[in-house]
Design an enzyme around this catalytic site. Structure first.
Site, PDB file in Angstrom:
ATOM      1  N   ASN A 205       0.827  -1.217   0.000  1.00 55.55           N
ATOM      2  CA  ASN A 205       0.000   0.000   0.000  1.00 55.55           C
ATOM      3  C   ASN A 205       0.855   1.258   0.000  1.00 55.55           C
ATOM      4  N   GLN A 322      25.438  26.412  -2.682  1.00 59.39           N
ATOM      5  CA  GLN A 322      26.784  26.739  -3.157  1.00 59.39           C
ATOM      6  C   GLN A 322      26.697  27.558  -4.453  1.00 59.39           C
ATOM      7  N   TYR A 351       9.544  15.990   2.444  1.00 58.24           N
ATOM      8  CA  TYR A 351       8.405  15.214   1.950  1.00 58.24           C
ATOM      9  C   TYR A 351       8.852  13.867   1.408  1.00 58.24           C
ATOM     10  N   GLU A 352       7.909  13.005   1.332  1.00 58.25           N
ATOM     11  CA  GLU A 352       8.123  11.627   0.863  1.00 58.25           C
ATOM     12  C   GLU A 352       9.063  10.879   1.771  1.00 58.25           C
ATOM     13  N   ARG A 454      24.844   6.226   4.062  1.00 57.35           N
ATOM     14  CA  ARG A 454      25.446   7.215   3.150  1.00 57.35           C
ATOM     15  C   ARG A 454      26.631   6.595   2.400  1.00 57.35           C
TER      16      ARG A 454
HETATM   17  C1  LIG Z   1      10.179  19.825 -13.633  1.00 54.55           C
HETATM   18  C2  LIG Z   1      11.055  19.071 -12.692  1.00 54.55           C
HETATM   19  C3  LIG Z   1      10.581  19.207 -11.243  1.00 54.55           C
HETATM   20  C4  LIG Z   1      11.602  18.677 -10.281  1.00 54.55           C
HETATM   21  C5  LIG Z   1      10.968  18.396  -8.920  1.00 54.55           C
HETATM   22  C6  LIG Z   1      11.985  17.753  -8.073  1.00 54.55           C
HETATM   23  C7  LIG Z   1      11.728  16.689  -7.293  1.00 54.55           C
HETATM   24  C8  LIG Z   1      10.399  16.135  -7.098  1.00 54.55           C
HETATM   25  C9  LIG Z   1      10.065  14.962  -7.954  1.00 54.55           C
HETATM   26  C10 LIG Z   1       8.893  14.411  -7.799  1.00 54.55           C
HETATM   27  C11 LIG Z   1       7.936  14.935  -6.747  1.00 54.55           C
HETATM   28  C12 LIG Z   1       6.807  15.637  -7.377  1.00 54.55           C
HETATM   29  C13 LIG Z   1       5.841  16.164  -6.643  1.00 54.55           C
HETATM   30  C14 LIG Z   1       5.802  16.060  -5.148  1.00 54.55           C
HETATM   31  C15 LIG Z   1       5.015  14.859  -4.774  1.00 54.55           C
HETATM   32  C16 LIG Z   1       4.607  14.622  -3.558  1.00 54.55           C
HETATM   33  C17 LIG Z   1       4.728  15.566  -2.442  1.00 54.55           C
HETATM   34  C18 LIG Z   1       4.865  14.823  -1.139  1.00 54.55           C
HETATM   35  C19 LIG Z   1       4.071  13.772  -0.785  1.00 54.55           C
HETATM   36  C20 LIG Z   1       4.247  13.155   0.524  1.00 54.55           C
HETATM   37  O1  LIG Z   1       5.044  13.566   1.333  1.00 54.55           O
HETATM   38  S1  LIG Z   1       3.262  11.779   0.781  1.00 54.55           S
HETATM   39  C21 LIG Z   1       3.622  11.303   2.431  1.00 54.55           C
HETATM   40  C22 LIG Z   1       5.025  10.770   2.584  1.00 54.55           C
HETATM   41  N1  LIG Z   1       5.153  10.160   3.852  1.00 54.55           N
HETATM   42  C23 LIG Z   1       6.123   9.281   4.148  1.00 54.55           C
HETATM   43  O2  LIG Z   1       7.024   9.014   3.375  1.00 54.55           O
HETATM   44  C24 LIG Z   1       6.001   8.621   5.487  1.00 54.55           C
HETATM   45  C25 LIG Z   1       7.334   8.067   5.949  1.00 54.55           C
HETATM   46  N2  LIG Z   1       7.122   6.940   6.829  1.00 54.55           N
HETATM   47  C26 LIG Z   1       7.076   5.668   6.314  1.00 54.55           C
HETATM   48  O3  LIG Z   1       7.223   5.398   5.150  1.00 54.55           O
HETATM   49  C27 LIG Z   1       6.882   4.581   7.312  1.00 54.55           C
HETATM   50  O4  LIG Z   1       6.257   5.067   8.448  1.00 54.55           O
HETATM   51  C28 LIG Z   1       8.204   3.897   7.737  1.00 54.55           C
HETATM   52  C29 LIG Z   1       9.123   4.912   8.347  1.00 54.55           C
HETATM   53  C30 LIG Z   1       8.822   3.255   6.548  1.00 54.55           C
HETATM   54  C31 LIG Z   1       7.879   2.841   8.767  1.00 54.55           C
HETATM   55  O5  LIG Z   1       6.704   2.220   8.284  1.00 54.55           O
HETATM   56  P1  LIG Z   1       5.955   1.190   9.182  1.00 54.55           P
HETATM   57  O6  LIG Z   1       4.779   0.673   8.482  1.00 54.55           O
HETATM   58  O7  LIG Z   1       5.766   1.771  10.551  1.00 54.55           O
HETATM   59  O8  LIG Z   1       7.068   0.101   9.157  1.00 54.55           O
HETATM   60  P2  LIG Z   1       7.464  -0.940  10.270  1.00 54.55           P
HETATM   61  O9  LIG Z   1       6.288  -1.593  10.851  1.00 54.55           O
HETATM   62  O10 LIG Z   1       8.487  -0.309  11.128  1.00 54.55           O
HETATM   63  O11 LIG Z   1       8.124  -2.001   9.312  1.00 54.55           O
HETATM   64  C32 LIG Z   1       9.226  -1.586   8.623  1.00 54.55           C
HETATM   65  C33 LIG Z   1       9.371  -2.757   7.668  1.00 54.55           C
HETATM   66  O12 LIG Z   1       8.568  -2.433   6.538  1.00 54.55           O
HETATM   67  C34 LIG Z   1       9.409  -2.266   5.420  1.00 54.55           C
HETATM   68  N3  LIG Z   1       8.894  -1.150   4.646  1.00 54.55           N
HETATM   69  C35 LIG Z   1       8.532   0.054   5.131  1.00 54.55           C
HETATM   70  N4  LIG Z   1       8.090   0.826   4.128  1.00 54.55           N
HETATM   71  C36 LIG Z   1       8.194   0.067   2.999  1.00 54.55           C
HETATM   72  C37 LIG Z   1       7.917   0.313   1.637  1.00 54.55           C
HETATM   73  N5  LIG Z   1       7.464   1.513   1.229  1.00 54.55           N
HETATM   74  N6  LIG Z   1       8.126  -0.668   0.743  1.00 54.55           N
HETATM   75  C38 LIG Z   1       8.608  -1.857   1.162  1.00 54.55           C
HETATM   76  N7  LIG Z   1       8.910  -2.186   2.445  1.00 54.55           N
HETATM   77  C39 LIG Z   1       8.703  -1.200   3.347  1.00 54.55           C
HETATM   78  C40 LIG Z   1      10.754  -1.951   5.985  1.00 54.55           C
HETATM   79  O13 LIG Z   1      11.787  -2.294   5.095  1.00 54.55           O
HETATM   80  C41 LIG Z   1      10.798  -2.828   7.188  1.00 54.55           C
HETATM   81  O14 LIG Z   1      11.041  -4.142   6.794  1.00 54.55           O
HETATM   82  P3  LIG Z   1      11.850  -5.093   7.835  1.00 54.55           P
HETATM   83  O15 LIG Z   1      12.000  -6.359   7.071  1.00 54.55           O
HETATM   84  O16 LIG Z   1      13.131  -4.382   8.089  1.00 54.55           O
HETATM   85  O17 LIG Z   1      11.007  -5.183   9.074  1.00 54.55           O
HETATM   86  C1  LIG Z   2       6.363  20.613   0.623  1.00 53.45           C
HETATM   87  C2  LIG Z   2       5.683  19.448   1.273  1.00 53.45           C
HETATM   88  C3  LIG Z   2       4.744  18.726   0.554  1.00 53.45           C
HETATM   89  C4  LIG Z   2       4.089  17.658   1.153  1.00 53.45           C
HETATM   90  N1  LIG Z   2       3.131  16.989   0.437  1.00 53.45           N
HETATM   91  C5  LIG Z   2       2.462  15.972   1.041  1.00 53.45           C
HETATM   92  C6  LIG Z   2       1.429  15.282   0.334  1.00 53.45           C
HETATM   93  O1  LIG Z   2       1.132  15.607  -0.805  1.00 53.45           O
HETATM   94  N2  LIG Z   2       0.766  14.280   0.971  1.00 53.45           N
HETATM   95  C7  LIG Z   2       1.082  13.897   2.250  1.00 53.45           C
HETATM   96  O2  LIG Z   2       0.453  12.985   2.768  1.00 53.45           O
HETATM   97  N3  LIG Z   2       2.086  14.519   2.936  1.00 53.45           N
HETATM   98  C8  LIG Z   2       2.769  15.544   2.361  1.00 53.45           C
HETATM   99  N4  LIG Z   2       3.769  16.182   3.045  1.00 53.45           N
HETATM  100  C9  LIG Z   2       4.061  15.802   4.430  1.00 53.45           C
HETATM  101  C10 LIG Z   2       5.378  15.058   4.535  1.00 53.45           C
HETATM  102  O3  LIG Z   2       5.254  13.781   3.991  1.00 53.45           O
HETATM  103  C11 LIG Z   2       5.756  15.014   6.017  1.00 53.45           C
HETATM  104  O4  LIG Z   2       6.072  16.323   6.414  1.00 53.45           O
HETATM  105  C12 LIG Z   2       6.962  14.109   6.242  1.00 53.45           C
HETATM  106  O5  LIG Z   2       6.581  12.768   6.054  1.00 53.45           O
HETATM  107  C13 LIG Z   2       7.546  14.275   7.651  1.00 53.45           C
HETATM  108  O6  LIG Z   2       6.544  14.084   8.642  1.00 53.45           O
HETATM  109  P1  LIG Z   2       6.291  15.240   9.716  1.00 53.45           P
HETATM  110  O7  LIG Z   2       6.291  16.529   9.032  1.00 53.45           O
HETATM  111  O8  LIG Z   2       5.100  14.855  10.515  1.00 53.45           O
HETATM  112  O9  LIG Z   2       7.575  15.200  10.644  1.00 53.45           O
HETATM  113  P2  LIG Z   2       7.739  14.202  11.891  1.00 53.45           P
HETATM  114  O10 LIG Z   2       7.427  12.828  11.447  1.00 53.45           O
HETATM  115  O11 LIG Z   2       7.034  14.790  13.052  1.00 53.45           O
HETATM  116  O12 LIG Z   2       9.320  14.308  12.123  1.00 53.45           O
HETATM  117  C14 LIG Z   2       9.859  15.526  12.632  1.00 53.45           C
HETATM  118  C15 LIG Z   2      11.323  15.322  12.774  1.00 53.45           C
HETATM  119  O13 LIG Z   2      11.542  14.327  13.781  1.00 53.45           O
HETATM  120  C16 LIG Z   2      12.625  13.469  13.413  1.00 53.45           C
HETATM  121  N5  LIG Z   2      12.106  12.103  13.350  1.00 53.45           N
HETATM  122  C17 LIG Z   2      10.830  11.721  13.238  1.00 53.45           C
HETATM  123  N6  LIG Z   2      10.723  10.383  13.250  1.00 53.45           N
HETATM  124  C18 LIG Z   2      11.980   9.905  13.395  1.00 53.45           C
HETATM  125  C19 LIG Z   2      12.530   8.595  13.488  1.00 53.45           C
HETATM  126  N7  LIG Z   2      11.785   7.480  13.441  1.00 53.45           N
HETATM  127  N8  LIG Z   2      13.873   8.489  13.619  1.00 53.45           N
HETATM  128  C20 LIG Z   2      14.657   9.600  13.655  1.00 53.45           C
HETATM  129  N9  LIG Z   2      14.187  10.867  13.586  1.00 53.45           N
HETATM  130  C21 LIG Z   2      12.866  11.002  13.462  1.00 53.45           C
HETATM  131  C22 LIG Z   2      13.133  13.956  12.057  1.00 53.45           C
HETATM  132  O14 LIG Z   2      14.223  14.828  12.248  1.00 53.45           O
HETATM  133  C23 LIG Z   2      11.954  14.757  11.498  1.00 53.45           C
HETATM  134  O15 LIG Z   2      12.363  15.814  10.646  1.00 53.45           O
HETATM  135  C24 LIG Z   2       4.419  17.282   2.477  1.00 53.45           C
HETATM  136  C25 LIG Z   2       5.374  18.004   3.193  1.00 53.45           C
HETATM  137  C26 LIG Z   2       6.010  19.079   2.602  1.00 53.45           C
HETATM  138  C27 LIG Z   2       7.026  19.840   3.383  1.00 53.45           C
END
Ligand SMILES: CCCCC/C=C\C/C=C\C/C=C\C/C=C\C/C=C/C(=O)SCCNC(=O)CCNC(=O)[C@H](O)C(C)(C)COP(=O)(O)OP(=O)(O)OC[C@H]1O[C@@H](n2cnc3c(N)ncnc32)[C@H](O)[C@@H]1OP(=O)(O)O
Ligand SMILES: Cc1cc2nc3c(=O)[nH]c(=O)nc-3n(C[C@H](O)[C@H](O)[C@H](O)COP(=O)(O)OP(=O)(O)OC[C@H]3O[C@@H](n4cnc5c(N)ncnc54)[C@H](O)[C@@H]3O)c2cc1C
Length: 593
Positions: A205, A322, A351-352, A454
Site C-alpha cells: 500500500n 553553493q 516530503y516523501e 550514506r
Molecule cells: C520539472 C522538474 C521538477 C523537479 C521536482 C523535483 C523533485 C520532485 C520529484 C517528484 C515529486 C513531485 C511532486 C511532489 C510529490 C509529492 C509531495 C509529497 C508527498 C508526501 O510527502 S506523501 C507522504 C510521505 N510520507 C512518508 O514518506 C512517510 C514516511 N514513513 C514511512 O514510510 C513509514 O512510516 C516507515 C518509516 C517506513 C515505517 O513504516 P511502518 O509501516 O511503521 O514500518 P514498520 O512496521 O516499522 O516495518 C518496517 C518494515 O517495513 C518495510 N517497509 C517500510 N516501508 C516500505 C515500503 N514503502 N516498501 C517496502 N517495504 C517497506 C521496511 O523495510 C521494514 O522491513 P523489515 O524487514 O526491516 O522489518
Molecule cells: C512541501 C511538502 C509537501 C508535502 N506533500 C504531502 C502530500 O502531498 N501528501 C502527504 O500525505 N504529505 C505531504 N507532506 C508531508 C510530509 O510527507 C511530512 O512532512 C513528512 O513525512 C515528515 O513528517 P512530519 O512533518 O510529521 O515530521 P515528523 O514525522 O514529526 O518528524 C519531525 C522530525 O523528527 C525526526 N524524526 C521523526 N521520526 C523519526 C525517526 N523514526 N527516527 C529519527 N528521527 C525522526 C526527524 O528529524 C523529522 O524531521 C508534504 C510536506 C512538505 C514539506
C-alpha cells in the site's frame, strides 16, 4: 516611525498566488499530486474493476485527486495515523472520521483548493479490529459546484517556505460515509460481510511513496543541473578582480575557488541523473513483478529508493546553496532564480519521507546483510549489495599508476561502506549483549547507521556513474564526461576522507593525491564548462533566471527586471508622505527648536 509601512495588500498577494498557481511551473501545479501520486496509487493499488472505473477518468482529468496521508500530528509514523475508516456491514460502507485535531490531514499538495478527490490513508477497522493504514479513494468536493461535500472541512494551510503556488491543504472528516469499494482492493480487501483479507506483503500500500522517492532522484539531478547552468553562465560573464595585475578583470569562472564551488554540483547532477534512471527502471520492473505475483524485489527497491532519496536531496540542497553563494549579490536576488529553485528542491528533504527516517530504513536492510555476513553466508547475487560480502584490498590503491575504470576508487568506497556497516552491526550486537533491548541499541547507533547508509549510497552512485560513462561510444562526449567523472569520484573521496583515513586504509599522501586529481579535473572542465551546460538545452523560461540567460545579456535584463517590480510603478510610493516624509518633517521641525 509610528507605524510600519502597510503590508502588501493581501488581495494582491492572493491574486498573485492564484495567477502563479496556474502557470504550471517548477514550483508546482494543480495536477502535481494527481499525476505523481493519485494515478500511481490507482495503477498499483486498485483492483481490475476499480482501475476500469477510475483510471480513464483520472487520465482524462475528469477529476483532480491528491494523496492525503500526513496528518497534523503524524507524518513519519504511519502506524499512529489517527484518521479512521470503520466498516459498517449493514450498509456496506466505510465511515471516515477525524477523531482529534491532530488527525486533521495536513500538507497534501493541491488539497486546499484544487482537488475534488483524494487517496486517503486511514486506519481500517472492521469486525472490531484495526488492520493498520489502508488507502481509500474518497470524493471531497461536488464535481459541479466544487463545494466540499457534507461532513468534509477542507482548506489551504497557508504560506510556506516555498512552493507557494501549491495549495497544500488540510482536511477533516465528520463521520463521512463512503462505499465499501472505495477501499483500494488490489492487495488487501474487506468482503461485504466485513471479513478482512490481508495483502501478500503489508507494505504494498506504500507503493506511491516509493514511486515519488524514485522520481525525486532525477528531480534532484534536474535542480542541480539547472542551478549549475545558472552559476556557470553567470560566472562566465561576470568579471571581477584581476589574477595578473594589470591584465584586466577576469571572468569569476577563472577563479579556482569558483570552479571548486560549482563544478562538483554539475558532476553530482549527472551522477544523480544516471542513478535516477536506474532506480526508476527498478521501480517499474518491481511493480510489473508484483502484478505477476513476485514480490521478491520489494525490499531492495525500498532500501535503495530510501537511501538515494535521502542522499540526493541533501546534496542537492547543499549544492544549490553553493551555486547561489557563488553568484554574489545578484545570486541573492529573486532575478537569479535561486530562491525559487532552492525553496522547491529542499522540500524534498522532508516530503516523501524525512531524510533521517529514510537513511534508517536503508540501514535496516544493511543490518540484515551484516548479520548474514557475520553468519558466514554467501552473497545472493544482488549487484547492489554483493560487494559487502567480499573482502577488498587491505590498503587504498587510488594513487596506483593506472586505475582501470576507477576500480581502485570504487574499492575505496566499498571498503568504507563495508567497514561502517559491519562496525555498526557489531556495536548493535554488543549493546544488546550488554543488556539493551534492540530498539534502544538501534537508537544508540542511529548516527552510525545513517553513516553506513550514506557510504553504501555513495558506492552505488559512483559505480553507476562509472558504468554508464563506460558505455558511451562517442569519444568526444565521453572525454568531457570523463572529466566530470574524475572530478566526481575524487571529490567524493575527499568528502569521505575521514572514514578512509580513520582505520589507516588511506594515507595522507593518497588524500593529497585525490586533491590533485580534483584540481586537475577543474582545469580540464573549465574550457568546456559553458558548452556542457548549454548542452542541457534548458529553456530560459524554465531557468527562471536573468543570470542564467542563454544570450548572456544579464545587466540590461537585470535593470529591466528591477524596473518591472511593482514598487517601481511610481517614483514616490503612496506611503512615503504618510510615514517617512512625515517622520523626516517632524525631525527637521524638532531640530529647529
Ligand atoms: C520539472 C522538474 C521538477 C523537479 C521536482 C523535483 C523533485 C520532485 C520529484 C517528484 C515529486 C513531485 C511532486 C511532489 C510529490 C509529492 C509531495 C509529497 C508527498 C508526501 O510527502 S506523501 C507522504 C510521505 N510520507 C512518508 O514518506 C512517510 C514516511 N514513513 C514511512 O514510510 C513509514 O512510516 C516507515 C518509516 C517506513 C515505517 O513504516 P511502518 O509501516 O511503521 O514500518 P514498520 O512496521 O516499522 O516495518 C518496517 C518494515 O517495513 C518495510 N517497509 C517500510 N516501508 C516500505 C515500503 N514503502 N516498501 C517496502 N517495504 C517497506 C521496511 O523495510 C521494514 O522491513 P523489515 O524487514 O526491516 O522489518
Ligand atoms: C512541501 C511538502 C509537501 C508535502 N506533500 C504531502 C502530500 O502531498 N501528501 C502527504 O500525505 N504529505 C505531504 N507532506 C508531508 C510530509 O510527507 C511530512 O512532512 C513528512 O513525512 C515528515 O513528517 P512530519 O512533518 O510529521 O515530521 P515528523 O514525522 O514529526 O518528524 C519531525 C522530525 O523528527 C525526526 N524524526 C521523526 N521520526 C523519526 C525517526 N523514526 N527516527 C529519527 N528521527 C525522526 C526527524 O528529524 C523529522 O524531521 C508534504 C510536506 C512538505 C514539506
Amino acid at each position: 516611525m509610528e507605524h510600519a509601512p502597510k503590508a502588501i495588500d493581501v488581495t494582491n498577494d492572493v491574486e498573485m498566488r492564484t495567477f502563479n498557481f496556474f502557470t504550471m511551473g517548477i514550483d508546482g501545479h494543480p495536477l502535481g499530486l494527481h499525476l505523481d501520486m493519485a494515478i500511481p496509487t490507482i495503477l498499483n493499488n486498485a483492483d481490475e474493476e476499480q482501475q476500469k472505473d477510475w483510471l480513464p477518468k483520472a487520465a482524462n482529468r475528469e477529476f483532480i485527486a491528491t494523496y492525503a496521508q500526513t496528518e497534523m500530528g503524524h507524518g513519519t509514523n504511519l502506524k499512529k495515523l489517527e484518521t479512521t475508516a470503520t466498516y459498517d456491514p449493514k450498509t456496506q460502507e466505510f465511515v471516515l472520521n477525524s477523531p482529534t485535531i491532530t488527525s486533521t490531514k495536513w500538507w497534501p499538495g493541491n488539497l486546499g483548493k484544487s482537488s475534488n478527490y483524494a487517496v486517503v490513508m486511514a486506519q481500517l477497522y472492521t469486525q472490531g479490529k484495526c488492520h493498520g493504514a489502508h488507502p481509500f479513494f474518497v470524493q471531497l468536493r461536488d464535481l459541479n459546484t466544487h463545494k466540499p461535500l457534507k461532513g468534509i472541512t477542507v482548506g489551504d494551510i497557508g504560506p510556506k517556505f516555498g512552493m507557494n503556488t501549491v495549495d497544500n491543504g488540510f482536511l477533516q472528516f465528520d463521520h463521512v460515509r463512503t462505499p465499501r469499494r472505495s477501499m483500494f482492493m488490489k492487495h488487501a480487501k474487506v468482503l461485504p460481510d466485513g471479513r478482512y483479507v490481508p495483502p501478500v506483503h503489508d507494505k504494498l500500500n506504500y507503493s506511491a511513496m516509493v514511486f515519488i522517492r524514485a522520481a525525486i532522484v532525477s528531480g534532484m539531478a534536474y535542480h542541480l543541473l539547472v542551478t549549475s547552468t545558472i552559476a556557470v553562465r553567470y560566472s562566465a560573464i561576470r568579471r571581477q578582480g584581476e589574477i595578473t595585475p594589470g591584465a584586466g578583470e577576469v571572468k569569476v569562472l577563472d577563479y579556482q575557488t569558483q570552479q571548486h564551488r560549482i563544478f562538483p554540483q554539475l558532476a553530482r547532477g549527472l551522477a544523480f541523473r544516471l542513478s535516477g534512471q536506474y532506480i526508476m527502471k527498478l521501480y517499474t520492473q518491481t511493480m510489473d513483478d508484483i502484478r505477476n505475483g513476485d514480490i521478491s524485489a520489494v525490499p531492495d527497491l525500498h532500501a535503495l529508493s530510501c537511501g538515494l532519496k535521502a542522499v540526493t536531496t541533501h546534496h542537492a540542497a547543499l549544492g544549490l546553496e553553493q551555486c547561489r553563494m557563488a553568484c554574489g549579490g545578484h545570486g541573492y536576488s529573486q532575478a537569479s532564480g535561486f530562491p525559487l529553485h532552492y525553496s522547491v528542491a529542499v522540500g524534498a528533504c522532508t516530503y516523501e519521507g524525512e531524510n533521517m527516517v529514510m537513511l534508517l530504513q536503508t540501514a535496516r536492510h544493511l543490518m540484515k546483510i551484516a548479520k548474514a555476513i557475520r553468519a558466514g553466508q554467501s552473497p545472493k547475487s544482488n549487484k547492489i549489495v554483493d560487494y559487502l560480502f567480499h573482502k577488498g584490498p587491505p590498503k587504498c590503491l587510488i594513487d596506483q599508476a593506472y586505475d582501470t575504470n576507477y576500480r581502485n576508487v570504487l574499492e575505496s568506497f566499498e571498503h568504507l561502506a563495508r567497514r561502517q556497516t559491519l562496525e555498526v552491526y557489531d556495536k548493535l550486537v554488543q549493546l544488546q549483549q550488554q543488556g539493551r533491548n534492540y530498539e534502544q541499541a538501534w537508537n544508540d547507533c542511529a548516527v552510525e547507521l545513517c553513516k553506513a547508509t550514506r557510504a553504501h549510497v555513495r558506492t552505488f552512485l559512483a559505480r553507476t556513474f562509472v558504468e554508464e560513462i563506460d558505455k558511451i561510444s562517442d569519444l568526444s562526449i565521453k572525454s568531457v564526461l570523463q572529466d566530470l567523472l574524475q572530478l566526481y569520484l575524487y571529490y567524493e573521496v575527499t568528502e569521505c576522507a575521514t572514514g578512509l583515513l580513520e582505520d589507516g586504509f588511506m594515507t595522507g599522501q593518497q588524500h593529497k593525491y585525490a586533491k590533485k586529481k580534483i584540481y586537475e579535473a577543474l582545469e580540464k572542465i573549465r574550457p568546456n564548462a559553458v558548452s556542457i551546460v548549454d548542452s542541457f538545452d534548458f529553456q530560459d523560461r524554465e531557468l527562471h533566471s536573468v543570470l542564467g540567460r542563454r544570450d548572456g545579456n544579464v545587466y540590461e535584463n537585470l535593470l529591466k527586471w528591477a524596473q518591472s517590480s511593482p514598487l517601481n510603478k511610481t517614483d514616490v510610493l503612496p506611503f512615503h508622505h504618510k510615514y517617512l516624509g512625515k517622520m523626516m518633517e517632524e525631525a527637521r521641525q524638532r531640530s529647529k527648536i
